[in-house]
Each structure stands twice: as structure tokens, then as C-alpha cells.
Design a protein around this motif. Structure first.
Motif, PDB file in Angstrom:
ATOM      1  N   PRO A  30       0.728  -1.177  -0.075  1.00 54.12           N
ATOM      2  CA  PRO A  30       0.037  -0.049   0.015  1.00 54.12           C
ATOM      3  C   PRO A  30       0.793   1.340   0.026  1.00 54.12           C
ATOM      4  N   LEU A  31       2.162   1.216   0.847  1.00 52.78           N
ATOM      5  CA  LEU A  31       2.949   2.433   0.741  1.00 52.78           C
ATOM      6  C   LEU A  31       3.538   2.480  -0.707  1.00 52.78           C
ATOM      7  N   ALA A  32       4.097   1.225  -1.109  1.00 54.38           N
ATOM      8  CA  ALA A  32       4.503   1.487  -2.590  1.00 54.38           C
ATOM      9  C   ALA A  32       3.771   1.999  -3.596  1.00 54.38           C
ATOM     10  N   GLU A  33       2.570   1.815  -3.352  1.00 56.65           N
ATOM     11  CA  GLU A  33       1.491   2.392  -4.352  1.00 56.65           C
ATOM     12  C   GLU A  33       1.360   3.796  -4.344  1.00 56.65           C
ATOM     13  N   GLU A  34       1.484   4.245  -3.192  1.00 58.65           N
ATOM     14  CA  GLU A  34       1.306   5.734  -2.846  1.00 58.65           C
ATOM     15  C   GLU A  34       2.611   6.474  -3.279  1.00 58.65           C
ATOM     16  N   LEU A  35       4.020   5.878  -3.164  1.00 60.66           N
ATOM     17  CA  LEU A  35       5.050   6.359  -3.571  1.00 60.66           C
ATOM     18  C   LEU A  35       5.423   6.394  -5.033  1.00 60.66           C
ATOM     19  N   ALA A  36       4.588   5.468  -5.710  1.00 60.24           N
ATOM     20  CA  ALA A  36       4.877   5.364  -7.216  1.00 60.24           C
ATOM     21  C   ALA A  36       4.019   6.574  -8.023  1.00 60.24           C
ATOM     22  N   GLN A  37       3.384   7.227  -7.212  1.00 53.67           N
ATOM     23  CA  GLN A  37       2.270   8.312  -7.992  1.00 53.67           C
ATOM     24  C   GLN A  37       3.376   9.607  -8.016  1.00 53.67           C
ATOM     25  N   ASP A  38       3.585  10.118  -8.931  1.00 50.78           N
ATOM     26  CA  ASP A  38       4.366  11.537  -9.241  1.00 50.78           C
ATOM     27  C   ASP A  38       3.653  12.463  -8.730  1.00 50.78           C
ATOM     28  N   ASP A  39       2.202  12.689  -8.783  1.00 51.74           N
ATOM     29  CA  ASP A  39       1.368  13.756  -8.452  1.00 51.74           C
ATOM     30  C   ASP A  39       0.557  13.476  -7.345  1.00 51.74           C
ATOM     31  N   ASN A  40       1.060  12.564  -6.283  1.00 53.63           N
ATOM     32  CA  ASN A  40       0.189  12.122  -5.143  1.00 53.63           C
ATOM     33  C   ASN A  40       0.236  13.554  -4.233  1.00 53.63           C
ATOM     34  N   ASP A  41      -0.755  14.572  -4.782  1.00 53.46           N
ATOM     35  CA  ASP A  41      -0.773  15.750  -3.886  1.00 53.46           C
ATOM     36  C   ASP A  41      -1.231  15.547  -2.438  1.00 53.46           C
ATOM     37  N   PRO A  56      14.112  13.213  19.377  1.00 56.89           N
ATOM     38  CA  PRO A  56      13.818  13.126  17.869  1.00 56.89           C
ATOM     39  C   PRO A  56      13.585  14.350  17.113  1.00 56.89           C
ATOM     40  N   HIS A  57      13.499  14.446  15.995  1.00 56.86           N
ATOM     41  CA  HIS A  57      13.272  15.385  15.097  1.00 56.86           C
ATOM     42  C   HIS A  57      12.391  15.133  13.857  1.00 56.86           C
ATOM     43  N   LEU A  58      11.370  15.961  13.806  1.00 56.99           N
ATOM     44  CA  LEU A  58      10.189  15.245  12.680  1.00 56.99           C
ATOM     45  C   LEU A  58      10.385  16.315  11.443  1.00 56.99           C
ATOM     46  N   ALA A  59      10.426  15.702  10.551  1.00 54.08           N
ATOM     47  CA  ALA A  59      10.267  16.522   9.267  1.00 54.08           C
ATOM     48  C   ALA A  59       9.314  15.804   8.261  1.00 54.08           C
ATOM     49  N   LEU A  60       8.699  16.791   7.653  1.00 46.08           N
ATOM     50  CA  LEU A  60       7.452  16.301   6.864  1.00 46.08           C
ATOM     51  C   LEU A  60       7.968  16.329   5.509  1.00 46.08           C
ATOM     52  N   LEU A  61       7.670  15.102   4.773  1.00 42.77           N
ATOM     53  CA  LEU A  61       8.167  15.001   3.189  1.00 42.77           C
ATOM     54  C   LEU A  61       6.989  14.536   2.347  1.00 42.77           C
ATOM     55  N   SER A  62       7.093  15.104   1.169  1.00 45.58           N
ATOM     56  CA  SER A  62       6.175  14.677   0.221  1.00 45.58           C
ATOM     57  C   SER A  62       6.757  13.568  -0.854  1.00 45.58           C
ATOM     58  N   VAL A  63       5.788  12.965  -1.611  1.00 41.34           N
ATOM     59  CA  VAL A  63       6.055  11.995  -2.684  1.00 41.34           C
ATOM     60  C   VAL A  63       7.314  12.632  -3.558  1.00 41.34           C
ATOM     61  N   GLY A  64       7.592  13.998  -3.650  1.00 44.66           N
ATOM     62  CA  GLY A  64       8.582  14.562  -4.402  1.00 44.66           C
ATOM     63  C   GLY A  64       9.822  14.393  -3.861  1.00 44.66           C
ATOM     64  N   GLU A  65      10.065  13.717  -2.839  1.00 46.26           N
ATOM     65  CA  GLU A  65      11.243  13.731  -2.118  1.00 46.26           C
ATOM     66  C   GLU A  65      11.668  12.136  -1.711  1.00 46.26           C
ATOM     67  N   VAL A  66      10.832  11.295  -1.965  1.00 43.98           N
ATOM     68  CA  VAL A  66      10.984   9.790  -1.648  1.00 43.98           C
ATOM     69  C   VAL A  66      10.626   9.024  -3.151  1.00 43.98           C
ATOM     70  N   VAL A  67      11.935   8.023  -3.007  1.00 41.15           N
ATOM     71  CA  VAL A  67      11.390   7.008  -4.446  1.00 41.15           C
ATOM     72  C   VAL A  67      11.986   5.662  -3.871  1.00 41.15           C
ATOM     73  N   MET A  68      11.182   4.601  -4.390  1.00 40.88           N
ATOM     74  CA  MET A  68      11.618   3.403  -4.046  1.00 40.88           C
ATOM     75  C   MET A  68      12.676   2.883  -4.992  1.00 40.88           C
ATOM     76  N   THR A  69      13.710   2.289  -4.476  1.00 43.39           N
ATOM     77  CA  THR A  69      14.861   1.526  -5.371  1.00 43.39           C
ATOM     78  C   THR A  69      14.775   0.212  -5.329  1.00 43.39           C
ATOM     79  N   ALA A  70      14.286  -0.305  -4.212  1.00 46.97           N
ATOM     80  CA  ALA A  70      13.795  -2.033  -4.318  1.00 46.97           C
ATOM     81  C   ALA A  70      12.921  -2.225  -3.025  1.00 46.97           C
ATOM     82  N   GLU A  71      12.354  -3.411  -3.221  1.00 40.39           N
ATOM     83  CA  GLU A  71      11.430  -3.836  -2.231  1.00 40.39           C
ATOM     84  C   GLU A  71      11.779  -3.482  -0.922  1.00 40.39           C
TER      85      GLU A  71
END
Length: 175
Positions: A30-41, A56-71
Motif C-alpha cells: 500500500p505504501l509502495a503504491e502511494e510512492l509510485a504516484q508522481d502527482d500524489n498531492d 527526535p526531530h520530525l520532518a514532513l516529506l512529500s512524494v517529491g522527495e522519496v522514491v523506491m529503489t527496491a522492495e
């Protein structure tokens, strides 16, 4: 109909295990499906890193900053001056969180700094991250409908920047 209801005729999402489960070292489908979408606003991921003072430090990221490279692998691009980039360079463990399909996913990451990547007129610190563990969290008494979200002020140039960033991140050779 509110966001917790299912439209008539739509399949219901599968019931997650009560309380959650350990899924092992993987990016769940389910997370891989979300990350596969370039326009997942609006889809937001939380990145927890460890500050120098051990808090701990929390940063918020969008799909514009994260891609899958493997399983079991992700590549993350962070702004060079960000606290998250500094923290992960110094202490290369982090946790990535996201909510999708009524489930909170927490991925334990072991990061390796890859250096800087130029994207247009910007630079990003790039980290290859191995997922060492994934845990789900669900509440048996309620449906988790969403995590943190956002709305883009100017979607067209933002989506274009995301697409360029994701393409550059994906095209980096593996090490």
C-alpha cells in the motif's frame, strides 16, 4: 459521505491485524503504491531523525522527495540546510511514517549518504535507505482515515519540480 465511509459498490479495504504487525524489512505494497504516484498531492510522510541532543526531530516529506529503489529500499532527497539532512548524516538511522489504507506504517531505516544532487536550480542531499523493519499500527475500535496532509498553493510548478526530482533520484546508479 465522510472519508471513513465506503462508496456503494466499492470494495472495502482489507482489515488490518488488530493492534498492528511486524512486516519485516520491506516497503509494504500500500505504501509502495502511494510512492509510485508522481502527482500524489497531499500525501505526507513523517521522517523522524535523531538530533545531536538525542531528542527526535520530525520532518514532513512529500512524494517529491522519496522514491523506491527496491522492495526494501528508498532514496530520499533532503534540503542541504535542513535539520533532517544534518541529523541523518551524523546519525544514519531514521524512521519513516505514513498513513494509507487505514494503517499507520513505520519503517526503520538505515541510511547511507550519497552526496548532493543538482535538480534544476536546487540541490538535495541524497540518502539511500535500507528498510530494516516495518511495523503497522491500527486501532481495533476506529478507522485511521488519514495522517498529516497538505494542499499545494501552486500545483503545476510543484508537480513539475517533483517529477524532475523523482526522475533524478531514480536515475542515480546503485552503490
Amino acid at each position: 459521505m465522510n472519508s471513513a465511509e465506503t462508496a456503494p459498490g466499492s470494495p472495502s479495504p482489507p482489515d488490518p491485524p488488530p493492534g498492528g504487525a511486524d512486516l519485516g524489512p520491506q516497503v509494504p505494497e500500500p505504501l509502495a503504491e502511494e510512492l509510485a504516484q508522481d502527482d500524489n498531492d497531499g500525501f505526507t510522510l513523517g521522517l523522524l531523525s535523531i538530533r545531536e541532543d538525542s531528542w527526535p526531530h520530525l520532518a514532513l516529506l512529500s512524494v517529491g522527495e522519496v522514491v523506491m529503489t527496491a522492495e526494501d529500499g528508498l532514496r530520499i532527497g533532503l534540503w542541504p540546510a535542513s535539520s533532517a539532512a544534518r541529523n541523518i548524516q551524523a546519525r544514519p538511522r531514521a524512521t519513516l511514517t505514513a498513513v494509507t489504507h487505514s494503517t499507520l506504517y513505520s519503517l526503520a531505516l538505515q541510511a547511507r549518504h550519497r552526496g548532493r544532487l543538482e535538480v534544476g536550480d536546487s540541490e538535495l542531499e541524497v540518502f539511500d535507505c535500507e528498510v530494516s523493519a516495518c511495523r503497522t499500527s491500527v486501532a481495533p475500535y476506529a478507522e485511521l482515515t488519514h495522517g498529516v496532509g497538505f494542499r499545494l498553493f501552486d500545483p503545476v510548478p510543484t508537480r513539475a519540480r517533483w517529477a524532475a526530482t523523482r526522475e533524478r533520484l531514480r536515475s542515480m546508479p546503485a552503490r
